[in-house]
Scaffold this motif. Structure first.
Motif, short mmCIF file in Angstrom:
data_model
loop_
_atom_site.label_atom_id
_atom_site.label_comp_id
_atom_site.label_asym_id
_atom_site.label_seq_id
_atom_site.Cartn_x
_atom_site.Cartn_y
_atom_site.Cartn_z
N LEU A 119 -11.82 21.49 -12.28
CA LEU A 119 -12.00 20.82 -13.57
C LEU A 119 -12.97 19.64 -13.45
N GLU A 120 -12.87 18.92 -12.32
CA GLU A 120 -13.82 17.81 -12.09
C GLU A 120 -15.25 18.36 -12.09
N PHE A 121 -15.41 19.55 -11.51
CA PHE A 121 -16.74 20.17 -11.44
C PHE A 121 -17.25 20.52 -12.84
N VAL A 122 -16.38 21.03 -13.69
CA VAL A 122 -16.78 21.37 -15.07
C VAL A 122 -17.33 20.12 -15.76
N LEU A 123 -16.68 18.99 -15.52
CA LEU A 123 -17.11 17.74 -16.19
C LEU A 123 -18.35 17.14 -15.55
N SER A 124 -18.61 17.49 -14.30
CA SER A 124 -19.74 16.88 -13.60
C SER A 124 -21.07 17.47 -14.11
N GLY A 125 -22.14 16.78 -13.86
CA GLY A 125 -23.45 17.28 -14.26
C GLY A 125 -24.02 18.28 -13.25
N ARG A 126 -23.27 18.52 -12.16
CA ARG A 126 -23.78 19.38 -11.08
C ARG A 126 -23.72 20.86 -11.43
N ARG A 127 -24.61 21.63 -10.81
CA ARG A 127 -24.61 23.08 -11.04
C ARG A 127 -23.98 23.83 -9.88
N ILE A 128 -23.85 23.12 -8.76
CA ILE A 128 -23.25 23.77 -7.58
C ILE A 128 -22.42 22.74 -6.80
N ALA A 129 -21.31 23.17 -6.30
CA ALA A 129 -20.49 22.29 -5.46
C ALA A 129 -19.87 23.13 -4.35
N SER A 154 -26.08 32.40 -17.31
CA SER A 154 -25.63 33.59 -18.04
C SER A 154 -24.11 33.64 -18.22
N GLN A 155 -23.41 32.71 -17.62
CA GLN A 155 -21.94 32.74 -17.66
C GLN A 155 -21.40 31.57 -18.49
N ALA A 156 -20.38 31.87 -19.29
CA ALA A 156 -19.80 30.83 -20.13
C ALA A 156 -19.02 29.80 -19.31
N MET A 157 -18.35 30.26 -18.25
CA MET A 157 -17.53 29.36 -17.44
C MET A 157 -18.06 29.32 -16.01
N PRO A 158 -17.85 28.20 -15.29
CA PRO A 158 -18.29 28.17 -13.89
C PRO A 158 -17.62 29.29 -13.08
N VAL A 159 -18.35 29.75 -12.09
CA VAL A 159 -17.82 30.79 -11.21
C VAL A 159 -17.28 30.09 -9.97
N GLU A 160 -16.13 30.54 -9.49
CA GLU A 160 -15.53 29.87 -8.34
C GLU A 160 -15.16 30.88 -7.25
N PHE B 34 -20.71 24.22 -27.27
CA PHE B 34 -21.50 23.00 -27.09
C PHE B 34 -22.12 22.92 -25.69
N ASP B 35 -21.40 23.42 -24.69
CA ASP B 35 -21.90 23.32 -23.31
C ASP B 35 -22.54 24.62 -22.83
N GLN B 36 -22.71 25.57 -23.72
CA GLN B 36 -23.23 26.87 -23.30
C GLN B 36 -24.73 26.98 -23.54
N THR B 37 -25.34 27.84 -22.76
CA THR B 37 -26.77 28.07 -22.93
C THR B 37 -27.00 28.94 -24.17
N GLU B 38 -28.26 28.92 -24.62
CA GLU B 38 -28.65 29.73 -25.78
C GLU B 38 -28.35 31.21 -25.51
N ARG B 39 -28.58 31.60 -24.26
CA ARG B 39 -28.38 33.00 -23.87
C ARG B 39 -26.91 33.43 -24.05
#
Lengths: 169, 263
Positions: A119-129, A154-160, B34-39
Motif C-alpha cells: 500500500l505504501e508503494f501505491v501511494l509512492s511516486g515510484r514505478r518500481i520497488a 497497461s495495468q490498473a493496479m500495481p503488479v506484485e 484518477f490514477d490510471q493511464t489513458e490506455r
C-alpha cells in the motif's frame, strides 16, 4: 456538521448543552434552527456509518492483517478512525497505511508487512520497488523474501511478486 | 428506448470486454480512474455508451469544488467522452474535514443556490450535461421545502437532470417512513434522465443500500413505477460487493430490461 459527524467528543459536548454549543459556534439563525432540531440518534447513526464504511474499505485493503486481528479489528479501527480522517481520492489507501502505522505501535505482531509495503508503494511516486526483508508472508509462513512491485502503464493496479529465499533462512 | 447497463468495477473487466448483449451501456466512477493511464481508461470503456459518475466533488460544500479533484474528473471525461456526467446532492467534506462519504443537505434556498452554482461550474468545466443523484442517509435534515421540490428547483436553476437512485428512494422511504410513489410523483418527470438500482439489505429493522445484494421484487415494482412515470434513458446496476457470476448478472440485467421494455 462536519465536526458533529467526525468528532465524538464534540458530539457529546454539543448534545450535552445544545444552546450553549450553538452560541459558541456563532452561526446564523437558519443554521442555529437546523442544529437545534437535529436528531441525536440519527447523527450518531450517520457518524457510525461513516466510520463503518471506512473500516470496511480498510479491511478489504488489509485482509491478512484483518485476519490476524480477528474480532479486535473493528474496535481498533474505530479508536484509530476518530483521530485521523484521510483526504483525497486515495483516502482508503491512506487510511489503511496510517492504520498499519498505528497498529505497529499497538499490535506490531499483527501487521502484515507485505500488505503494508504494497500500500505504501501505491501511494509512492515510484514505478518500481524491490525489497529484501525478513518476515514475508509466503504460504502462511514467515520467511526471508524478496518483494518486487511494478506499476505498468497497461495495468490498473500495481503488479506484485514475492519470492521466498530458503538459502537465507 | 431505455438502455440497461452496469457500474464498471475492475472485477467485471473481462465480462465487460466481451461486450455481452445484456450490457448496453456502462457507468464509470471517475475516482477509480484518477490514477490510471489513458490506455487503461480507454480499455475499460471500450465502445459502450458511457456515463461518468463522480463521488468526491462535494457540490454542497461552500466555495468551488476542489481544484485537483475537478482537474482529475475533467481528464476522465475528456478521455472517455461520456453521454453525460453525474454527481450527488450531498457533501463529502467541509473546510475542516474530508468525511469521504456522502452526507445529506438541508433542502433550503441557501443550499439550493450553493449546489446550483457548483453544478453549473462543473458542467461548464466538463462541457457535458450534468445529472444529480439523490442519496440515502440515516439523517434527514429539515429545510424550507421538501426533497422533491428541492430537486425540481435544483434542476431548473442549475439546468441539470436527475439521476434517480431507486434503491436510495426505497431505503429512505422505509427508514424515514414516507410513500415512495407519492414522493416520486412530486418530481417533474422530464428531469429524470438515468436511474441507479441495486438490492438493499436489512438489519435491526433498518434498511441499507450496501451495493451487495441482487435486486428484490419490491424494488422492481418501484422501478416499474419510475419508468412508467418518466422517459428514462438509462438504468445502471451498482454492485460493489459480492459481485455475481456473469450469468447471474446477465439474468438480472435481462429482468431489468423486461421491466423497462414493458412500460
Amino acid at each position: 456538521m462536519g465536526r458533529l459527524l467526525s468528532d465524538a467528543e464534540f458530539r457529546l459536548q454539543f448534545f450535552g448543552d445544545r444552546a450553549q454549543a450553538i452560541q459558541r459556534l456563532g452561526v446564523d439563525d437558519a443554521t442555529a434552527t437546523l442544529l437545534m432540531r437535529l436528531d441525536r440518534s440519527a447523527i450518531e447513526r450517520q457518524a457510525k456509518s461513516l466510520i463503518s464504511k471506512r473500516c470496511h474499505q480498510v479491511r478489504k485493503s488489509l485482509p491478512i492483517t484483518a485476519e490476524k486481528l480477528a474480532s479486535d479489528f473493528d474496535q481498533l479501527f474505530q479508536a484509530f478512525a476518530e483521530t485521523f480522517w484521510p483526504t483525497g481520492h486515495r483516502r482508503h489507501i491512506i487510511d489503511a497505511v496510517h492504520f498499519c502505522r498505528h497498529l505497529r505501535l499497538l499490535r506490531p505482531e499483527c501487521v502484515c508487512s507485505q500488505e503494508h509495503r504494497a500500500l505504501e508503494f501505491v501511494l509512492s511516486g515510484r514505478r518500481i520497488a524491490v525489497r529484501l526483508f525478513n518476515g514475508a508472508e509466503i504460504n502462511n509462513r514467515r520467511r526471508c523474501g524478496v518483494q518486487l512491485q511494478l506499476k505498468l502503464p497497461s495495468q490498473a493496479m500495481p503488479v506484485e511478486y514475492v519470492w521466498s529465499l530458503p538459502c537465507l533462512w | 428506448m431505455t438502455l440497461v447497463g452496469v457500474g464498471y468495477r475492475k472485477s467485471l473487466s473481462d465480462w465487460v470486454a466481451k461486450t455481452p448483449l445484456e450490457i448496453e451501456c456502462l457507468e464509470i466512477t471517475a475516482e477509480h480512474f484518477f490514477d490510471q493511464t489513458e490506455r487503461v481508461l480507454k480499455q475499460a470503456v471500450g465502445q459502450y455508451p458511457v456515463f461518468v459518475h463522480g463521488l468526491g466533488l462535494s457540490l454542497a460544500t461552500p466555495g468551488r469544488p476542489d481544484q485537483e479533484t475537478l482537474e482529475n474528473f475533467q481528464r476522465v471525461v475528456e478521455v472517455s467522452q461520456p453521454e453525460w456526467i453525474s454527481e450527488h446532492v450531498a457533501f463529502t467534506r467541509t473546510s475542516e474535514v474530508d468525511l469521504g462519504h456522502l452526507n445529506p443537505v438541508p433542502p433550503s434556498a441557501e443550499m439550493l443556490d450553493r449546489i446550483a452554482e457548483n453544478a453549473l461550474a462543473l458542467s461548464t468545466a466538463c462541457g457535458k450535461k450534468l445529472i444529480l443523484e439523490n442519496i440515502t442517509s440515516n439523517l434527514k435534515l429539515e429545510g424550507e421545502m421538501d426533497e422533491p421540490e428541492f430537486l425540481n428547483r435544483l434542476c431548473e436553476q442549475a439546468n441539470v437532470g436527475l439521476l434517480l437512485d431507486v434503491t436510495n428512494l426505497f431505503v429512505n422511504s422505509k427508514n424515514h417512513g414516507f410513500d415512495p410513489i407519492a414522493w416520486l410523483q412530486q418530481l417533474r418527470p422530464e428531469n429524470i434522465v438515468q436511474l441507479h438500482i441495486v438490492g438493499y439489505s436489512r438489519r435491526d429493522n433498518r434498511w441499507f443500500d450496501n451495493h451487495a445484494k441482487p435486486i428484490q421484487d419490491d424494488l422492481l415494482e418501484l422501478l416499474s413505477a419510475v419508468v412508467d412515470f418518466a422517459d428514462v434513458q438509462a438504468v445502471i446496476v451498482e454492485r460493489d460487493e459480492q459481485i455475481p457470476s456473469e450469468s447471474e448478472y446477465a439474468a438480472e440485467l435481462r429482468k431489468l430490461k423486461a421491466v423497462c421494455g414493458a412500460n
